[in-house]
Design an enzyme around this catalytic site. Structure first.
Site, PDB file in Angstrom:
ATOM      1  N   GLU A  66      -8.029  -4.191  -6.789  1.00 49.59           N
ATOM      2  CA  GLU A  66      -7.625  -3.545  -8.037  1.00 49.59           C
ATOM      3  C   GLU A  66      -6.114  -3.404  -8.097  1.00 49.59           C
ATOM      4  O   GLU A  66      -5.456  -3.222  -7.068  1.00 49.59           O
ATOM      5  CB  GLU A  66      -8.204  -2.127  -8.099  1.00 49.59           C
ATOM      6  CG  GLU A  66      -9.699  -2.082  -8.176  1.00 49.59           C
ATOM      7  CD  GLU A  66     -10.194  -0.642  -8.207  1.00 49.59           C
ATOM      8  OE1 GLU A  66     -11.417  -0.471  -8.167  1.00 49.59           O
ATOM      9  OE2 GLU A  66      -9.375   0.289  -8.254  1.00 49.59           O
ATOM     10  N   CYS A  88      -8.922   5.169  -6.738  1.00 47.78           N
ATOM     11  CA  CYS A  88      -8.642   3.885  -6.107  1.00 47.78           C
ATOM     12  C   CYS A  88      -9.919   3.270  -5.545  1.00 47.78           C
ATOM     13  O   CYS A  88     -10.652   3.915  -4.808  1.00 47.78           O
ATOM     14  CB  CYS A  88      -7.606   4.122  -5.002  1.00 47.78           C
ATOM     15  SG  CYS A  88      -7.495   2.821  -3.805  1.00 47.78           S
TER      16      CYS A  88
HETATM   17 FE1  SF4 Z   1      -7.645   3.322   2.834  1.00 43.17          FE
HETATM   18 FE2  SF4 Z   1      -7.735   5.971   3.082  1.00 43.17          FE
HETATM   19 FE3  SF4 Z   1      -5.939   4.831   1.421  1.00 43.17          FE
HETATM   20 FE4  SF4 Z   1      -8.533   4.819   0.819  1.00 43.17          FE
HETATM   21  S1  SF4 Z   1      -7.213   6.637   0.996  1.00 43.17           S
HETATM   22  S2  SF4 Z   1      -7.117   3.081   0.643  1.00 43.17           S
HETATM   23  S3  SF4 Z   1      -9.506   4.570   2.847  1.00 43.17           S
HETATM   24  S4  SF4 Z   1      -6.036   4.645   3.666  1.00 43.17           S
END
Ligand code: SF4
Length: 375
Positions: A124, A364
């Site tokens: 994404e 995300c």
């Molecule tokens: Fe990776 Fe944690 Fe970032 Fe999600 S929050 S993309 S699991 S590092």
């Protein structure tokens, strides 16, 4: 046998000129093609009207300009746009065993790494408008090796590393979908410092005057915290912003949220952050996702203030966007403001980041997760 097509975004102008020279094209053709792609947004060689027909045909045969395909696009009522890109030939682009991941894995576990060639890679990227700014939030890996408990990107583990060209290409796509990008944050899918070589090469391209010409100060690399890689980044003396995703003010709570926190303590992150500040003169930002009832209480804010003061950092507070199937809640607005108040009273500069794109899959990795779940 024709040569396999090489990818435009993986090359700087000197490499392009060498490549073109090897194909029997005049070296200045590289500058013409660079201008079409970066200045005019044109990636179809047949539309590059100042090139002879023969050269356009040769480029169409030997060079791939865009590799990703937009498979879904969403626009939120606040103007935020999200693209889901599919990357073909996952295996050919190098899988999870990329050079820098190897580096990270000498000390840290990689969760759920898969080598699934049946599914194309999906990542994404998002364009977030705010006044004159248009910020691109881009991915550095396919999936994520860290597996934070609250995050959709970590579900399913790591599938692979994006090449520098594919990282850069995301910004090119966003430039075509909503106006010229002014800022870039590596806060999409993946742990950027676990794909160190590709990410730092991409940063140099984004900042280069022959490409996007972004000020390095407008580029932010966000990491969950790899102290050795933070030092390595500091030693490159790129004046980019480093953001450390802390998400908990102490090791005990952090370990329940971030699996890699088992091996990296808050103290180690503070030391690495201080080194970064010392080498670059750039203040480190702490990112803190507020999870309702988990890390959003006054005692957490007081502890967090002590960490921030040791690091001399500012703090971005992010109100969690729920992910279907994950047991975390968005905190109440009053709790978020109270949290910020405690930090400010302790002398720490803390901002609440505005929630954007709430009416599309805002968290995300969420759009990718939903798309795959529907297959
Ligand atoms: Fe990776 Fe944690 Fe970032 Fe999600 S929050 S993309 S699991 S590092």
């Amino acid at each position: 046998m024709p040569e396999p097509a090489t990818c435009f975004f993986d090359h700087d102008p000197a490499e392009l000129a060498t490549l073109f020279g090897g194909w029997g094209l005049p070296r200045y053709r590289a500058e013409q093609v660079r201008g079409w792609v970066y200045d005019k947004g044109v990636t179809d060689p047949h539309a590059m009207s100042n090139l002879p027909h023969r050269d356009r045909e040769l480029l169409a045969e030997r060079m791939r300009f865009t590799v990703g395909q937009i498979v879904r696009e969403q626009q939120a009522s606040d103007g935020t746009r999200k693209l889901l890109l599919a990357w073909p030939e996952a295996a050919a682009a190098g899988n999870a065993a990329g050079d820098a991941s190897q580096d990270a894995r000498t000390t840290l576990p990689v969760l759920g790494e898969r080598d699934d060639d049946d599914l194309p890679w999906h990542t994404e990227c998002v364009m977030i408008p705010a006044g004159d700014r248009r910020t691109a939030c881009i991915s550095s890996q396919v999936g994520c090796p860290v597996g934070c408990k609250f995050c959709a990107s970590g579900l399913g583990g790591l599938e692979g590393n994006l090449s520098a060209g594919r990282i850069v290409e995301q910004v090119w796509w966003l430039n075509q979908h909503g106006g010229r990008i002014t800022n870039v944050v590596f806060m999409g899918m993946g742990e950027p410092l676990a794909n160190f070589a590709a990410v730092t090469r991409a940063v140099r391209t984004l900042a280069a005057d022959w490409a996007f010409n972004l000020s390095a100060r407008r580029i932010t690399v966000s990491t969950v915290g790899l102290p050795a890689q933070i030092r390595r980044l500091a030693d490159l003396e790129l004046p980019i912003t480093l953001a450390v995703s802390l998400h908990a003010p102490n090791d005990e709570l952090r370990r329940t949220l971030i699996p890699w926190a088992d091996r990296v303590s808050v103290d180690q992150l503070i030391d690495a952050g201080r080194y970064y500040f010392h080498r670059t003169g750039r203040e480190v930002t702490l990112e803190y996702i507020l999870l309702g009832g988990v890390n959003d209480q006054a005692q957490h804010a007081r502890e967090l203030a002590r960490v921030a003061r040791r690091l001399r950092s500012n703090i971005n507070l992010i109100r969690y966007n729920e992910v279907a199937g994950l047991p975390f809640n968005r905190p109440r607005g009053d709790d978020v403001r109270a949290f910020q108040r405690v930090l400010r009273e302790a002398g720490v500069n803390a901002h609440i980041r505005a929630s954007r794109g709430r009416d599309i899959a805002a968290a995300c990795g969420q759009l990718r997760h939903e798309t795959r779940a529907a297959r």
